[in-house]
Structures are given as C-alpha cells and as structure tokens.
Design an enzyme around this catalytic site. Structure first.
Site, PDB file in Angstrom:
ATOM      1  N   ASP A  11       0.464  -0.933  -0.135  1.00 52.46           N
ATOM      2  CA  ASP A  11      -0.057  -0.282   0.322  1.00 52.46           C
ATOM      3  C   ASP A  11       0.826   1.538   0.013  1.00 52.46           C
ATOM      4  OD1 ASP A  11      -1.742   1.873   0.941  1.00 52.46           O
ATOM      5  OD2 ASP A  11      -2.751   1.002   2.232  1.00 52.46           O
ATOM      6  N   ASN A  25      -6.770  12.395 -10.726  1.00 47.14           N
ATOM      7  CA  ASN A  25      -8.053  12.774 -11.731  1.00 47.14           C
ATOM      8  C   ASN A  25      -7.604  14.501 -11.732  1.00 47.14           C
ATOM      9  OD1 ASN A  25      -9.671  14.241  -9.858  1.00 47.14           O
ATOM     10  ND2 ASN A  25     -10.721  11.918  -9.413  1.00 47.14           N
ATOM     11  N   ASP A  35      -6.036   7.325  -5.383  1.00 46.66           N
ATOM     12  CA  ASP A  35      -6.750   8.298  -4.933  1.00 46.66           C
ATOM     13  C   ASP A  35      -6.994   9.111  -3.754  1.00 46.66           C
ATOM     14  OD1 ASP A  35      -6.771  11.395  -4.670  1.00 46.66           O
ATOM     15  OD2 ASP A  35      -8.327  11.259  -6.964  1.00 46.66           O
ATOM     16  N   TYR A 122      -8.388   3.986 -14.883  1.00 45.80           N
ATOM     17  CA  TYR A 122      -8.437   4.727 -16.639  1.00 45.80           C
ATOM     18  C   TYR A 122      -7.738   3.388 -17.305  1.00 45.80           C
ATOM     19  CZ  TYR A 122      -8.441   9.195 -14.873  1.00 45.80           C
ATOM     20  OH  TYR A 122      -8.762  10.954 -14.050  1.00 45.80           O
TER      21      TYR A 122
HETATM   22  P1  ADP Z   1      -5.778   5.243 -12.293  1.00 47.11           P
HETATM   23  O1  ADP Z   1      -7.449   6.189 -12.134  1.00 47.11           O
HETATM   24  O2  ADP Z   1      -4.336   6.179 -12.849  1.00 47.11           O
HETATM   25  O3  ADP Z   1      -6.354   4.002 -12.993  1.00 47.11           O
HETATM   26  P2  ADP Z   1      -5.544   3.947 -10.019  1.00 47.11           P
HETATM   27  O4  ADP Z   1      -5.979   4.044  -8.740  1.00 47.11           O
HETATM   28  O5  ADP Z   1      -7.176   3.845 -10.290  1.00 47.11           O
HETATM   29  O6  ADP Z   1      -5.843   4.841 -10.543  1.00 47.11           O
HETATM   30  O7  ADP Z   1      -5.104   2.912 -10.075  1.00 47.11           O
HETATM   31  C1  ADP Z   1      -3.920   2.994 -10.066  1.00 47.11           C
HETATM   32  C2  ADP Z   1      -3.293   1.685  -9.836  1.00 47.11           C
HETATM   33  O8  ADP Z   1      -3.418   1.889  -8.369  1.00 47.11           O
HETATM   34  C3  ADP Z   1      -4.109  -0.047 -10.075  1.00 47.11           C
HETATM   35  O9  ADP Z   1      -2.564  -0.505 -10.427  1.00 47.11           O
HETATM   36  C4  ADP Z   1      -4.319   0.003  -8.660  1.00 47.11           C
HETATM   37  O10 ADP Z   1      -3.835  -1.320  -8.270  1.00 47.11           O
HETATM   38  C5  ADP Z   1      -3.241   0.381  -7.244  1.00 47.11           C
HETATM   39  N1  ADP Z   1      -3.539   1.108  -5.962  1.00 47.11           N
HETATM   40  C6  ADP Z   1      -4.866   0.853  -5.865  1.00 47.11           C
HETATM   41  N2  ADP Z   1      -4.765   1.303  -4.145  1.00 47.11           N
HETATM   42  C7  ADP Z   1      -2.817   1.258  -3.826  1.00 47.11           C
HETATM   43  C8  ADP Z   1      -2.492   1.863  -2.735  1.00 47.11           C
HETATM   44  N3  ADP Z   1      -3.065   2.047  -1.657  1.00 47.11           N
HETATM   45  N4  ADP Z   1      -1.913   1.477  -2.948  1.00 47.11           N
HETATM   46  C9  ADP Z   1      -0.570   1.109  -4.280  1.00 47.11           C
HETATM   47  N5  ADP Z   1      -1.752   1.297  -5.026  1.00 47.11           N
HETATM   48  C10 ADP Z   1      -2.697   1.292  -5.008  1.00 47.11           C
END
Ligand code: ADP
Length: 174
Positions: A11, A25, A35, A122
């Site tokens: 994480d 975003n 985010d 995305y």
């Molecule tokens: P985007 O809108 O840019 O695609 P996302 O947050 O939906 O952003 O996903 C981007 C990446 O971050 C994905 O691989 C997702 O699994 C990952 N992700 C989600 N939560 C966490 C976290 N707490 N720490 C690290 N990576 C994360």
C-alpha cells in the site's frame, strides 16, 4: 542504478519515503483507487490544499504536503484514460513520470514511491504501462545522481510480476 530501484507489493500510503505519487484525476478533488486511499490517510487538509490548485492537466504534476501520511509530500499527477491507444496515451503516461521527476529535482527529494499510474480505473494496459514506467525511470536515473530510491509500489501480484519481469530486461533483479 540497480540499487536505486525497488519493487514492493503493498500500500503506497504506508511507504516511508519523502514523496509518494498519487494517480489523481484532473479535478484533484479526490477519487477512488489509490487517490481515495491517499486522501483517507492524509486527512481533510490534503483536499483543502488540492482545492487551491485548481486542477491539473493530464500528464502534468503538482506537489502538495502529505499531512498525516508518513510521506512529507504527495506528487499529484494525472494519467491518461486509455481510449484504445491512438490518443497519445503512451506520450501522456511518459509525461506523467517526467513531470514527477522534474518535481523531485526542483524540490531536491531523494526518495519517492510510485503507484502503477493509469492501470486501474483508467484501464491502461498493464504491460504497456509498466514498460513506460520502467523506461522513463531508467532514463531519469541515468542522468540524475541525486535521487537515491525510486520504489514501485504494486497493489497486487499481477502488477508486481510485470514490474519484476520488465526490470529483468535491464538486468535489474529485485
Ligand atoms: P488510475 O485512475 O490512474 O487508473 P487507480 O487508482 O484506479 O488509478 O489505479 C492505479 C493503480 O493503483 C492500480 O494498479 C491499482 O491497483 C493501484 N492501487 C490502488 N490502491 C492502491 C494503494 N493503496 N497503493 C498502491 N497502489 C494502489
């Protein structure tokens, strides 16, 4: 070079680095995925600061404080939404990494953690995004000797495996 890149599964909000990167975003007003996780841990002060930034164009990056996060800084960047590959998605994703690196240089930050930008909501293809992340990072480290650690934080096994195999191509073993 080799010892300045790390890949971990976990994480990003728990990383003990100077700056973590947020895959935000255009509004910078919070969302789901990484985010949402960053805003939950950082607390409401982060949203307050983000409101003042008036958004961020795709491919660019803006820096905020980390508030209740272990990281002192959050680099907010906005990845491209995948629309099939003919809308300069590769270029915009590369630009995200470049924009983040420019902020590291500007603020003299030595340690940073990146999530896999654009590969969640995305829907950027993971293998393609990983190649871009790794290429841009290696190009940056070749010309920058100040940054000590760049950590790719992978939220699951699948992401982790892509990073490890991509880095192997550069003879970097994790
Ligand atoms: P985007 O809108 O840019 O695609 P996302 O947050 O939906 O952003 O996903 C981007 C990446 O971050 C994905 O691989 C997702 O699994 C990952 N992700 C989600 N939560 C966490 C976290 N707490 N720490 C690290 N990576 C994360």
């Amino acid at each position: 070079m080799t010892n300045r890149i790390e890949v971990v599964q976990g994480d990003i909000t728990k990383q003990q680095v100077e700056a973590i990167v947020n895959a935000a975003n255009n509004s910078l007003l919070g969302g789901g995925g990484v985010d949402g996780a960053i805003h939950r841990v950082a607390g409401p002060e982060l949203l307050k600061e983000c409101r003042k930034l008036k958004g961020c164009p795709t491919g660019e990056a803006k820096i905020t404080r980390g508030y209740r996060l272990p990281a002192k800084w959050v680099i907010q960047t906005v990845g491209p939404i995948w629309r099939g590959g003919n809308y300069k998605e590769d270029e915009y994703l590369a630009k995200c990494y470049q924009s983040c690196f420019a902020l590291l240089e500007k603020h003299l930050l030595k340690t940073v953690a990146f999530p896999s930008i654009s590969t969640g909501a995305y829907r950027f293809p993971l293998e393609r995004a990983t190649k871009i992340a790794v290429t841009e990072t290696i190009n940056f480290l070749k010309r920058n000797n100040f940054v000590k650690k760049i950590i790719f934080v992978c939220f699951n096994n699948r992401v982790y495996d892509y990073y490890v195999s991509e880095l192997k191509k550069y003879s970097i073993s994790i």
